[in-house]
Design a protein around this motif. Structure first.
Motif, PDB file in Angstrom:
ATOM      1  N   GLN A 262      30.946  17.924  54.217  1.00  0.00           N
ATOM      2  CA  GLN A 262      29.817  17.051  53.904  1.00  0.00           C
ATOM      3  C   GLN A 262      30.276  15.635  53.590  1.00  0.00           C
ATOM      4  N   LYS A 263      31.365  15.525  52.839  1.00  0.00           N
ATOM      5  CA  LYS A 263      31.834  14.202  52.434  1.00  0.00           C
ATOM      6  C   LYS A 263      32.336  13.382  53.611  1.00  0.00           C
ATOM      7  N   ILE A 264      33.072  13.991  54.530  1.00  0.00           N
ATOM      8  CA  ILE A 264      33.570  13.207  55.663  1.00  0.00           C
ATOM      9  C   ILE A 264      32.484  13.000  56.719  1.00  0.00           C
ATOM     10  N   SER A 265      31.348  13.709  56.578  1.00  0.00           N
ATOM     11  CA  SER A 265      30.237  13.532  57.512  1.00  0.00           C
ATOM     12  C   SER A 265      29.258  12.465  57.045  1.00  0.00           C
ATOM     13  N   ASN A 266      29.407  11.993  55.799  1.00  0.00           N
ATOM     14  CA  ASN A 266      28.525  10.953  55.289  1.00  0.00           C
ATOM     15  C   ASN A 266      28.824   9.627  55.962  1.00  0.00           C
ATOM     16  N   PHE A 267      27.873   8.701  55.851  1.00  0.00           N
ATOM     17  CA  PHE A 267      28.074   7.382  56.421  1.00  0.00           C
ATOM     18  C   PHE A 267      29.070   6.593  55.579  1.00  0.00           C
ATOM     19  N   TYR A 268      29.857   5.790  56.274  1.00  0.00           N
ATOM     20  CA  TYR A 268      30.876   4.987  55.612  1.00  0.00           C
ATOM     21  C   TYR A 268      30.231   3.913  54.746  1.00  0.00           C
ATOM     22  N   ARG A 269      30.829   3.680  53.585  1.00  0.00           N
ATOM     23  CA  ARG A 269      30.363   2.631  52.683  1.00  0.00           C
ATOM     24  C   ARG A 269      31.507   1.664  52.418  1.00  0.00           C
ATOM     25  N   PHE A 270      31.303   0.427  52.820  1.00  0.00           N
ATOM     26  CA  PHE A 270      32.356  -0.562  52.624  1.00  0.00           C
ATOM     27  C   PHE A 270      32.384  -1.035  51.172  1.00  0.00           C
ATOM     28  N   SER A 271      33.588  -1.232  50.677  1.00  0.00           N
ATOM     29  CA  SER A 271      33.777  -1.742  49.327  1.00  0.00           C
ATOM     30  C   SER A 271      34.990  -2.663  49.314  1.00  0.00           C
ATOM     31  N   THR A 272      34.821  -3.842  48.718  1.00  0.00           N
ATOM     32  CA  THR A 272      35.938  -4.775  48.620  1.00  0.00           C
ATOM     33  C   THR A 272      36.989  -4.300  47.628  1.00  0.00           C
ATOM     34  N   ARG A 273      36.634  -3.363  46.784  1.00  0.00           N
ATOM     35  CA  ARG A 273      37.575  -2.858  45.775  1.00  0.00           C
ATOM     36  C   ARG A 273      38.554  -1.866  46.388  1.00  0.00           C
ATOM     37  N   ASP A 274      38.077  -1.047  47.325  1.00  0.00           N
ATOM     38  CA  ASP A 274      38.926  -0.037  47.957  1.00  0.00           C
ATOM     39  C   ASP A 274      39.286  -0.482  49.371  1.00  0.00           C
ATOM     40  N   HIS A 275      40.200   0.220  49.961  1.00  0.00           N
ATOM     41  CA  HIS A 275      40.664  -0.140  51.305  1.00  0.00           C
ATOM     42  C   HIS A 275      40.754   1.127  52.147  1.00  0.00           C
ATOM     43  N   TYR A 276      39.587   1.571  52.628  1.00  0.00           N
ATOM     44  CA  TYR A 276      39.523   2.771  53.442  1.00  0.00           C
ATOM     45  C   TYR A 276      38.937   2.422  54.796  1.00  0.00           C
ATOM     46  N   TYR A 277      39.457   3.077  55.834  1.00  0.00           N
ATOM     47  CA  TYR A 277      39.006   2.813  57.188  1.00  0.00           C
ATOM     48  C   TYR A 277      37.954   3.808  57.661  1.00  0.00           C
ATOM     49  N   SER A 278      37.701   4.859  56.897  1.00  0.00           N
ATOM     50  CA  SER A 278      36.691   5.845  57.277  1.00  0.00           C
ATOM     51  C   SER A 278      36.431   6.744  56.081  1.00  0.00           C
ATOM     52  N   MET A 279      35.406   7.600  56.215  1.00  0.00           N
ATOM     53  CA  MET A 279      35.121   8.559  55.147  1.00  0.00           C
ATOM     54  C   MET A 279      36.232   9.594  55.037  1.00  0.00           C
ATOM     55  N   LEU A 280      36.849   9.934  56.166  1.00  0.00           N
ATOM     56  CA  LEU A 280      37.977  10.860  56.124  1.00  0.00           C
ATOM     57  C   LEU A 280      39.141  10.252  55.358  1.00  0.00           C
ATOM     58  N   HIS A 281      39.418   8.980  55.619  1.00  0.00           N
ATOM     59  CA  HIS A 281      40.468   8.264  54.891  1.00  0.00           C
ATOM     60  C   HIS A 281      40.170   8.240  53.395  1.00  0.00           C
ATOM     61  N   GLN A 282      38.926   7.974  53.045  1.00  0.00           N
ATOM     62  CA  GLN A 282      38.545   7.928  51.631  1.00  0.00           C
ATOM     63  C   GLN A 282      38.660   9.295  50.972  1.00  0.00           C
ATOM     64  N   TYR A 283      38.239  10.328  51.705  1.00  0.00           N
ATOM     65  CA  TYR A 283      38.305  11.674  51.135  1.00  0.00           C
ATOM     66  C   TYR A 283      39.749  12.105  50.907  1.00  0.00           C
ATOM     67  N   VAL A 284      40.621  11.830  51.859  1.00  0.00           N
ATOM     68  CA  VAL A 284      42.020  12.231  51.726  1.00  0.00           C
ATOM     69  C   VAL A 284      42.673  11.528  50.543  1.00  0.00           C
ATOM     70  N   ASP A 285      42.421  10.238  50.388  1.00  0.00           N
ATOM     71  CA  ASP A 285      43.039   9.497  49.289  1.00  0.00           C
ATOM     72  C   ASP A 285      42.435   9.839  47.936  1.00  0.00           C
ATOM     73  N   ASN A 286      41.098   9.967  47.886  1.00  0.00           N
ATOM     74  CA  ASN A 286      40.437  10.181  46.597  1.00  0.00           C
ATOM     75  C   ASN A 286      40.494  11.621  46.123  1.00  0.00           C
ATOM     76  N   CYS A 287      40.343  12.552  47.058  1.00  0.00           N
ATOM     77  CA  CYS A 287      40.246  13.961  46.661  1.00  0.00           C
ATOM     78  C   CYS A 287      41.583  14.688  46.795  1.00  0.00           C
ATOM     79  N   LEU A 288      42.147  14.670  47.969  1.00  0.00           N
ATOM     80  CA  LEU A 288      43.380  15.413  48.186  1.00  0.00           C
ATOM     81  C   LEU A 288      44.593  14.685  47.636  1.00  0.00           C
TER      82      LEU A 288
END
Length: 323
Positions: A262-288
């Protein structure tokens, strides 16, 4: 089959503008074939309805097809009825922003159909000769034979008692008007597309070179995700079949949880605070990437719907592949 997949992969790696150009080109060619083979003006009271159906209904069908083939459409609507936060104002704004972005790309084929049809003039001629408006008919028949207005529906078939010169003059006027509308439509679409592209680029949060790298990353992630998914699914299926036929306990295989999907299927949200290129990238860094004690807190981060704050220049992140 392998050759077809290779050609498809090459086409998917091309620039988006080139892909949209091919869509417009194939639509234009299809309209020419459709007009010459299928279209036959009835030359009766049905002229207007018949002409407008051929002009607009295929465009509507192409629009629906454009929505259906967009990966973002199904990403937007899958599970939307079960999202608890779907009625929040922020998510509603994000929903309409994403839908607008999807629509702008889905409109390429139908607008191309209408523009080429207007330049061709056959549908417009047939439709306008069936218009039952006195002022318009008098405009077409000004200075022509007295039966011109009464026999207008017969002009596309060269029928009636009106001299051929008057018929050709009326049809020439209609064809000219149709072509003018076609060129105005093309010009307005090109100018609008350029303005939208300029506005989105002006509001880009990253530089030109980083944006190119980002697009390359998105393409690679999409390709590898499909490859890994097929391989993992094959491995899981083989494990289950082996266990079933040999009546043995299944070997342990780790698969992503429903929450992870569900998390990697959500729409990407850009943030100047973080540096992620996709929801998969964000999930791997934040969760795993968190320690065990921080995993629960990381998993609590919610992303239930599209976010209107994501710049339009980054809409390719959620594009994926055409279904």
């Amino acid at each position: 089959m392998d050759t077809f997949k290779t050609v498809l992969n090459i086409a998917q790696k091309q620039q988006e503008s080139l892909s949209l150009g091919f869509v417009a080109l194939f639509t234009a060619g299809g309209e020419q074939i459709f007009s010459s083979v299928v279209f036959k003006c009835p030359c009766s009271d049905w002229n207007f309805s018949y002409g407008m159906v051929f002009l607009l209904v295929p465009a509507l069908a192409l629009l629906v097809l454009g929505y259906s083939l967009s990966n973002r459409t199904w990403k937007l609507f899958t599970g939307i009825c079960l999202r608890k936060s779907r009625f929040r104002c922020k998510n509603l704004c994000g929903f309409w922003v994403v839908l607008f972005q999807i629509t702008t790309k889905a409109m390429v084929a139908p607008v191309s159909w209408i523009a080429v049809a207007l330049l061709n003039g056959n549908y417009f001629e047939c439709a306008m000769t069936g218009v039952n408006i006195t002022v318009f008919n008098n405009h077409l028949c000004l200075g022509k034979h007295q039966q011109c207005a009464a026999e207008l529906p017969l002009f596309p078939c060269k029928g009636g008692t009106v001299p051929s010169a008057d018929k050709d003059a009326v049809l020439s006027i209609l064809r000219a008007e149709s072509q003018i509308l076609g060129w105005l439509l093309i010009a307005s679409i090109l100018v609008s597309s350029l303005l939208l592209a300029c506005v989105s680029r002006c509001n880009s949060p990253v530089s030109y070179l980083q944006l190119r790298f980002w697009k390359s990353y998105a393409q690679q992630e999409c390709t590898l995700l499909e490859t890994f998914s097929e391989g993992h699914a094959r491995e899981l299926a083989q494990r289950n079949l082996k266990s079933f036929f040999q009546a043995q306990p299944p070997e342990p295989i780790t698969t992503p949880s429903n929450q992870a999907w569900q998390k990697i299927s959500n729409f990407y949200r850009f943030s100047t605070r973080d540096h992620y290129y996709s929801m998969l990238h964000q999930y791997v860094d934040n969760c795993l990437g968190h320690r065990e004690e921080e995993l629960k807190r990381a998993l609590s981060i919610q992303s239930d719907g599209p976010d209107a704050s994501t710049p339009g220049v980054l809409d390719f992140v959620d594009g994926g592949r055409m279904l």
